[in-house]
Enzyme design. Structure first.
Site, PDB file in Angstrom:
ATOM      1  N   MET A   1       8.502  -2.907  11.804  1.00 31.71           N
ATOM      2  CA  MET A   1       8.349  -1.781  10.896  1.00 31.71           C
ATOM      3  C   MET A   1       6.937  -1.747  10.330  1.00 31.71           C
ATOM      4  O   MET A   1       6.378  -2.768   9.936  1.00 31.71           O
ATOM      5  CB  MET A   1       9.374  -1.863   9.776  1.00 31.71           C
ATOM      6  CG  MET A   1      10.783  -1.577  10.234  1.00 31.71           C
ATOM      7  SD  MET A   1      11.927  -1.425   8.847  1.00 31.71           S
ATOM      8  CE  MET A   1      13.418  -0.944   9.734  1.00 31.71           C
ATOM      9  N   SER A   2       6.367  -0.558  10.277  1.00 36.77           N
ATOM     10  CA  SER A   2       5.006  -0.369   9.768  1.00 36.77           C
ATOM     11  C   SER A   2       4.852   1.070   9.309  1.00 36.77           C
ATOM     12  O   SER A   2       5.401   1.992   9.933  1.00 36.77           O
ATOM     13  CB  SER A   2       3.979  -0.670  10.862  1.00 36.77           C
ATOM     14  OG  SER A   2       2.681  -0.260  10.467  1.00 36.77           O
ATOM     15  N   SER A   3       4.092   1.269   8.234  1.00 31.03           N
ATOM     16  CA  SER A   3       3.812   2.634   7.779  1.00 31.03           C
ATOM     17  C   SER A   3       3.065   3.420   8.844  1.00 31.03           C
ATOM     18  O   SER A   3       3.186   4.642   8.933  1.00 31.03           O
ATOM     19  CB  SER A   3       2.988   2.587   6.486  1.00 31.03           C
ATOM     20  OG  SER A   3       3.696   1.910   5.465  1.00 31.03           O
TER      21      SER A   3
ATOM     22  N   TYR B   1       4.118   3.903   0.858  1.00 32.36           N
ATOM     23  CA  TYR B   1       4.866   4.477   1.972  1.00 32.36           C
ATOM     24  C   TYR B   1       5.886   3.434   2.465  1.00 32.36           C
ATOM     25  O   TYR B   1       5.865   3.001   3.614  1.00 32.36           O
ATOM     26  CB  TYR B   1       3.953   4.946   3.097  1.00 32.36           C
ATOM     27  CG  TYR B   1       4.545   6.156   3.797  1.00 32.36           C
ATOM     28  CD1 TYR B   1       4.584   7.384   3.142  1.00 32.36           C
ATOM     29  CD2 TYR B   1       5.091   6.065   5.059  1.00 32.36           C
ATOM     30  CE1 TYR B   1       5.155   8.491   3.746  1.00 32.36           C
ATOM     31  CE2 TYR B   1       5.663   7.173   5.669  1.00 32.36           C
ATOM     32  CZ  TYR B   1       5.698   8.381   5.012  1.00 32.36           C
ATOM     33  OH  TYR B   1       6.283   9.477   5.609  1.00 32.36           O
TER      34      TYR B   1
ATOM     35  N   LYS C   1       4.696 -10.126   9.046  1.00 29.85           N
ATOM     36  CA  LYS C   1       4.064  -9.227  10.015  1.00 29.85           C
ATOM     37  C   LYS C   1       2.545  -9.300   9.957  1.00 29.85           C
ATOM     38  O   LYS C   1       1.867  -9.264  10.976  1.00 29.85           O
ATOM     39  CB  LYS C   1       4.523  -7.790   9.786  1.00 29.85           C
ATOM     40  CG  LYS C   1       3.877  -6.799  10.747  1.00 29.85           C
ATOM     41  CD  LYS C   1       4.473  -5.427  10.587  1.00 29.85           C
ATOM     42  CE  LYS C   1       3.614  -4.410  11.288  1.00 29.85           C
ATOM     43  NZ  LYS C   1       2.327  -4.204  10.580  1.00 29.85           N
TER      44      LYS C   1
ATOM     45  N   MET D   1       0.837  -1.198   0.000  1.00 29.80           N
ATOM     46  CA  MET D   1       0.000   0.000   0.000  1.00 29.80           C
ATOM     47  C   MET D   1       0.874   1.251   0.000  1.00 29.80           C
ATOM     48  O   MET D   1       0.410   2.351   0.314  1.00 29.80           O
ATOM     49  CB  MET D   1      -0.952   0.002   1.197  1.00 29.80           C
ATOM     50  CG  MET D   1      -2.023  -1.061   1.104  1.00 29.80           C
ATOM     51  SD  MET D   1      -3.562  -0.632   1.936  1.00 29.80           S
ATOM     52  CE  MET D   1      -2.995  -0.383   3.609  1.00 29.80           C
TER      53      MET D   1
ATOM     54  N   GLU E   1      11.847  -0.379   5.195  1.00 28.01           N
ATOM     55  CA  GLU E   1      12.800  -1.466   4.989  1.00 28.01           C
ATOM     56  C   GLU E   1      12.119  -2.833   4.931  1.00 28.01           C
ATOM     57  O   GLU E   1      12.587  -3.745   4.238  1.00 28.01           O
ATOM     58  CB  GLU E   1      13.856  -1.455   6.096  1.00 28.01           C
ATOM     59  CG  GLU E   1      14.913  -2.541   5.998  1.00 28.01           C
ATOM     60  CD  GLU E   1      15.670  -2.547   4.671  1.00 28.01           C
ATOM     61  OE1 GLU E   1      16.074  -3.637   4.221  1.00 28.01           O
ATOM     62  OE2 GLU E   1      15.844  -1.459   4.077  1.00 28.01           O
TER      63      GLU E   1
ATOM     64  N   HIS F   1       9.207  -3.508   3.469  1.00 27.78           N
ATOM     65  CA  HIS F   1       8.791  -3.676   2.078  1.00 27.78           C
ATOM     66  C   HIS F   1       9.991  -3.934   1.167  1.00 27.78           C
ATOM     67  O   HIS F   1       9.938  -4.791   0.271  1.00 27.78           O
ATOM     68  CB  HIS F   1       8.085  -2.409   1.563  1.00 27.78           C
ATOM     69  CG  HIS F   1       6.831  -2.058   2.285  1.00 27.78           C
ATOM     70  ND1 HIS F   1       6.725  -0.942   3.078  1.00 27.78           N
ATOM     71  CD2 HIS F   1       5.619  -2.662   2.332  1.00 27.78           C
ATOM     72  CE1 HIS F   1       5.506  -0.862   3.569  1.00 27.78           C
ATOM     73  NE2 HIS F   1       4.810  -1.899   3.144  1.00 27.78           N
TER      74      HIS F   1
END
Length: 284
Positions: free
Chosen positions: A185-187, A33, A150, A31, A36, A38
């Protein structure tokens, strides 16, 4: 240099041509944005395939009426540059009107495993996920699809859909990528205040504690959940949505950690309006 494709028909024609030329295609649905996490998926796809297609599409169908679709972070130029550097060949970034034209009325629903965990907390979410992933598969025509661990329940849903609908696609699940302090890690981490960001590490800390306790011989799930709740409540302002211990394949909840079973330990915690998820797989 990576190529941007926005038109559905053009992407399908390109994928068909690549297949005719004998190229092995990998798709990395995102989606946008990008972070690391991604980029690690793109790099994995680069190893596995001749051609990598990264999709950038904020899917309205998987957001509930009170969720953050309108404020979900977007930065196409940044995403394109990062995806290109990570090794993608094509960036498929369609407009919403191309993916859901007027009078659109077809959705994909995966039963049972979508009724728990994220599905229970976010009704309709996985119908939106399954629908967009099925559409992306049909548009990009991949041999391989790469997703991150995740979103563990999403993996289970997509695996079920691939099998049930006979998609000839190999699913690769890449490990969670974490910040140095352990936060997945997450947007959505960008929504956190500085104080919430410090506190959010309790998610991974509680998961790590549960893993250690099981390795030490604890098998009672109710006791483990209470200990995880204590860690989170004692060290943060986060509000627990759920903590779950479930069979990693069926997502059925378990009461005891049995020898030889893979247990998915997952949780969701809210910091004001920001909802974070994390998980780990425990093997005893």
């Amino acid at each position: 240099m990576a190529t941007v494709v926005r038109d559905v028909t053009e992407m399908q024609a390109t994928a068909e041509r690549l297949r005719r030329d004998g190229k092995r295609i990998a798709v990395v649905p995102t989606m946008g944005y990008l972070h690391e996490g991604h980029l690690s998926l793109i790099r994995r796809a680069r190893v596995e395939a001749d051609v990598v297609i990264t999709t950038l599409f904020v899917n309205p169908a998987q957001f509930g009426p009170n969720e953050d679709f309108s404020r979900y972070p977007r930065n196409f130029e940044r995403d394109f540059s990062l995806a290109e550097q990570a090794g993608t060949d094509f960036v498929f970034a369609p407009e919403v009107s191309f993916m859901y034209p007027p009078a659109y009325s077809t959705f994909v629903s995966v039963e049972q495993i979508t009724d728990v965990l994220e599905g229970k907390s976010r009704p309709g979410h996985f119908r939106g996920v399954a629908t967009i992933v099925a559409k992306l598969f049909n548009i990009t025509k991949p041999h391989i699809a790469v997703f991150g661990q995740k979103d563990a329940q999403q993996i289970a849903v997509i695996r079920q859909m691939i099998g049930d609908l006979n998609f000839d696609i190999r699913l690769i699940v890449a490990p969670i990528v974490r910040e140095p302090d352990g936060l997945a890690m997450s947007s959505r981490n960008t929504y956190l205040t500085p104080q919430q960001r410090k506190e959010a590490v309790v998610l991974s800390r509680s998961l790590r504690m549960a893993d250690e306790r099981v390795n030490d011989g604890e098998s009672d799930v109710r006791r483990l959940i209470e200990e995880m709740r204590f860690v989170i409540r004692s060290n943060s302002s986060g509000v627990i949505d759920y903590i779950s211990f479930a069979d990693n394949q069926t997502l059925l909840e378990c009461e005891q950690i049995e020898e030889g079973k893979e247990i998915l330990v997952s949780l969701a915690v809210r910091f004001d309006s920001t909802r974070l998820i994390d998980n780990t797989i425990i093997r005893r």
